[in-house]
Design a protein around this motif. Structure first.
Motif, PDB file in Angstrom:
ATOM      1  N   UNK A   2     -12.815  -1.399  -8.562  1.00 37.99           N
ATOM      2  CA  UNK A   2     -12.199  -1.886  -9.788  1.00 37.99           C
ATOM      3  C   UNK A   2     -11.672  -3.297  -9.541  1.00 37.99           C
ATOM      4  N   UNK A   3     -11.781  -4.149 -10.544  1.00 34.59           N
ATOM      5  CA  UNK A   3     -11.430  -5.563 -10.383  1.00 34.59           C
ATOM      6  C   UNK A   3      -9.961  -5.780 -10.053  1.00 34.59           C
ATOM      7  N   UNK A   4      -9.105  -4.842 -10.485  1.00 33.99           N
ATOM      8  CA  UNK A   4      -7.667  -5.062 -10.283  1.00 33.99           C
ATOM      9  C   UNK A   4      -7.151  -4.494  -8.965  1.00 33.99           C
ATOM     10  N   UNK A   5      -8.042  -3.936  -8.130  1.00 32.79           N
ATOM     11  CA  UNK A   5      -7.603  -3.396  -6.837  1.00 32.79           C
ATOM     12  C   UNK A   5      -7.926  -4.374  -5.714  1.00 32.79           C
ATOM     13  N   UNK A   6      -6.968  -4.500  -4.780  1.00 32.33           N
ATOM     14  CA  UNK A   6      -7.148  -5.385  -3.631  1.00 32.33           C
ATOM     15  C   UNK A   6      -6.631  -4.693  -2.379  1.00 32.33           C
ATOM     16  N   UNK A   7      -7.179  -5.126  -1.244  1.00 35.32           N
ATOM     17  CA  UNK A   7      -6.686  -4.648   0.043  1.00 35.32           C
ATOM     18  C   UNK A   7      -5.582  -5.576   0.555  1.00 35.32           C
ATOM     19  N   UNK A   8      -4.502  -4.955   1.015  1.00 31.70           N
ATOM     20  CA  UNK A   8      -3.425  -5.670   1.684  1.00 31.70           C
ATOM     21  C   UNK A   8      -3.310  -5.122   3.107  1.00 31.70           C
ATOM     22  N   UNK A   9      -2.822  -5.959   4.010  1.00 36.54           N
ATOM     23  CA  UNK A   9      -2.608  -5.524   5.393  1.00 36.54           C
ATOM     24  C   UNK A   9      -1.228  -5.987   5.844  1.00 36.54           C
ATOM     25  N   UNK A  10      -0.488  -5.057   6.466  1.00 32.77           N
ATOM     26  CA  UNK A  10       0.845  -5.389   6.962  1.00 32.77           C
ATOM     27  C   UNK A  10       0.747  -5.849   8.409  1.00 32.77           C
ATOM     28  N   UNK A  11       1.237  -7.038   8.664  1.00 31.24           N
ATOM     29  CA  UNK A  11       1.274  -7.616  10.018  1.00 31.24           C
ATOM     30  C   UNK A  11       2.670  -7.396  10.581  1.00 31.24           C
ATOM     31  N   UNK A  12       2.847  -6.423  11.492  1.00 34.93           N
ATOM     32  CA  UNK A  12       4.199  -6.125  11.983  1.00 34.93           C
ATOM     33  C   UNK A  12       4.799  -7.290  12.772  1.00 34.93           C
ATOM     34  N   UNK A  13       6.090  -7.503  12.560  1.00 29.03           N
ATOM     35  CA  UNK A  13       6.835  -8.443  13.405  1.00 29.03           C
ATOM     36  C   UNK A  13       7.828  -7.692  14.282  1.00 29.03           C
ATOM     37  N   UNK A  14       8.118  -6.432  13.938  1.00 30.22           N
ATOM     38  CA  UNK A  14       8.993  -5.599  14.758  1.00 30.22           C
ATOM     39  C   UNK A  14       8.829  -4.147  14.298  1.00 30.22           C
ATOM     40  N   UNK A  15       9.185  -3.228  15.186  1.00 31.95           N
ATOM     41  CA  UNK A  15       9.014  -1.801  14.912  1.00 31.95           C
ATOM     42  C   UNK A  15      10.250  -1.066  15.414  1.00 31.95           C
ATOM     43  N   UNK A  16      10.705  -0.093  14.621  1.00 35.08           N
ATOM     44  CA  UNK A  16      11.817   0.747  15.056  1.00 35.08           C
ATOM     45  C   UNK A  16      11.358   2.198  15.080  1.00 35.08           C
ATOM     46  N   UNK A  17      11.566   2.855  16.221  1.00 30.67           N
ATOM     47  CA  UNK A  17      11.112   4.237  16.412  1.00 30.67           C
ATOM     48  C   UNK A  17      12.297   5.162  16.622  1.00 30.67           C
ATOM     49  N   UNK A  18      12.251   6.321  15.961  1.00 30.02           N
ATOM     50  CA  UNK A  18      13.238   7.379  16.183  1.00 30.02           C
ATOM     51  C   UNK A  18      12.461   8.643  16.533  1.00 30.02           C
ATOM     52  N   UNK A  19      12.749   9.196  17.706  1.00 25.17           N
ATOM     53  CA  UNK A  19      12.034  10.379  18.158  1.00 25.17           C
ATOM     54  C   UNK A  19      12.800  11.663  17.957  1.00 25.17           C
ATOM     55  N   UNK A  20      13.916  11.605  17.256  1.00 28.94           N
ATOM     56  CA  UNK A  20      14.788  12.760  17.096  1.00 28.94           C
ATOM     57  C   UNK A  20      16.205  12.350  17.443  1.00 28.94           C
ATOM     58  N   UNK A  21      17.065  13.320  17.660  1.00 30.21           N
ATOM     59  CA  UNK A  21      18.472  13.037  17.926  1.00 30.21           C
ATOM     60  C   UNK A  21      18.641  12.297  19.254  1.00 30.21           C
ATOM     61  N   UNK A  22      19.238  11.099  19.194  1.00 33.89           N
ATOM     62  CA  UNK A  22      19.540  10.342  20.398  1.00 33.89           C
ATOM     63  C   UNK A  22      18.354   9.654  21.043  1.00 33.89           C
ATOM     64  N   UNK A  23      17.182   9.690  20.414  1.00 32.06           N
ATOM     65  CA  UNK A  23      15.983   9.046  20.961  1.00 32.06           C
ATOM     66  C   UNK A  23      15.540   7.993  19.964  1.00 32.06           C
TER      67      UNK A  23
END
Length: 262
Positions: free
Chosen positions: A141-162
């Motif tokens: 469809x003409x109104x759809x486009x692909x975007x891509x996110x270029x990360x500059x930082x990442x935050x991870x949580x693995x559960x309590x205290x991680x």
């Protein structure tokens, strides 16, 4: 232990330092989490309410270095926001967890989400449709486009205290855990048929006397047990004597560990 197995920028805790068992880094865990999921919350900066975040549900696919790819309509509010300011974040949470959802793994990728360049459209289209086949109904469809996110930082949580920050470079060079796809089947099998063996492993390798044991997670370097003891519930990580990459190798190592424990 190699440096890539040390969780980067680890959240500090009080009390004396504990010995660090080898385990996947936060970067590897984040890549694993995002590779297993296909839906997240995309937050952009609102045009209508300047300075406020605007969150929306967003299907995504990943390219070879873990950058999220979106297929979005120009009529969508988040597209209008991104066209005005590409600064955004994608939040992804572990699915299908039991108990407290705050114990689930989750990650936030912060970066710029911009339209994919014309010379990159063919491979991006292929990657996205492999992950979301239903996208074929509107990808042209003409109104759809692909975007891509270029990360500059990442935050991870693995559960309590991680928890901890992961650099964009570490995230890009990490690989998903090789057991990621097989892990649910391994956990189901161990928890259904081998509770006594896990109780024995906890006694031998963690020094914990348990009456019940549940394997809650597994990766190429080891696994986690939730243990019921007379003192209450406890958790323990047990490491494999060698790295594994397949279900077959995992079974062989677990059988050898149980035989040694007995």
């Amino acid at each position: 232990m190699s440096t890539d197995q040390i969780p980067p920028r680890q959240h500090a805790s009080s009390g004396p330092p504990q010995p660090q068992l080898p385990e996947p880094s936060h970067a590897e865990r984040t890549r694993t989490l995002l590779s297993l999921a296909s839906m997240g919350t995309l937050s952009s900066l609102s045009r209508k309410h300047a300075g406020f975040p605007f969150g929306s549900l967003m299907p995504y696919a990943l390219d070879s270095v873990g950058r999220p790819i979106f297929l979005i309509s120009s009529m969508a509010m988040h597209t209008q926001n991104l066209n005005a300011d590409p600064r955004s974040s994608l939040f992804v949470s572990q699915a299908g967890t039991d108990g407290d959802p705050l114990g689930a793994a989750r990650a936030t990728l912060v970066g710029d989400a911009e339209p994919v360049a014309a010379n990159d459209l063919a491979p991006v289209r292929e990657l996205y449709l492999a992950r979301h086949p239903n996208g074929r109904y509107w990808v042209d469809f003409a109104d759809f486009r692909f975007f891509r996110l270029e990360p500059i930082d990442v935050y991870y949580v693995g559960g309590f205290g991680v928890m901890g920050w992961v650099s964009a470079e570490d995230y890009a060079t990490a690989a998903p855990d090789p057991l990621a796809e097989a892990a649910p089947g391994i956990l189901a099998h161990m928890n259904a048929d081998h509770v006594e063996a896990m109780i024995q492993l906890a006694r031998t390798h963690a020094g914990i006397e348990a009456t019940e044991a549940t394997m809650t997670a597994i990766d190429r370097l080891g696994f986690y047990l939730r243990l019921k003891t007379v003192e209450g519930m406890k958790g323990a990580r047990l490491n494999f004597p060698r790295e594994v990459a397949t279900s077959k190798e995992t079974r062989e190592v677990l059988v050898a560990m149980v035989r040694t424990a007995r």
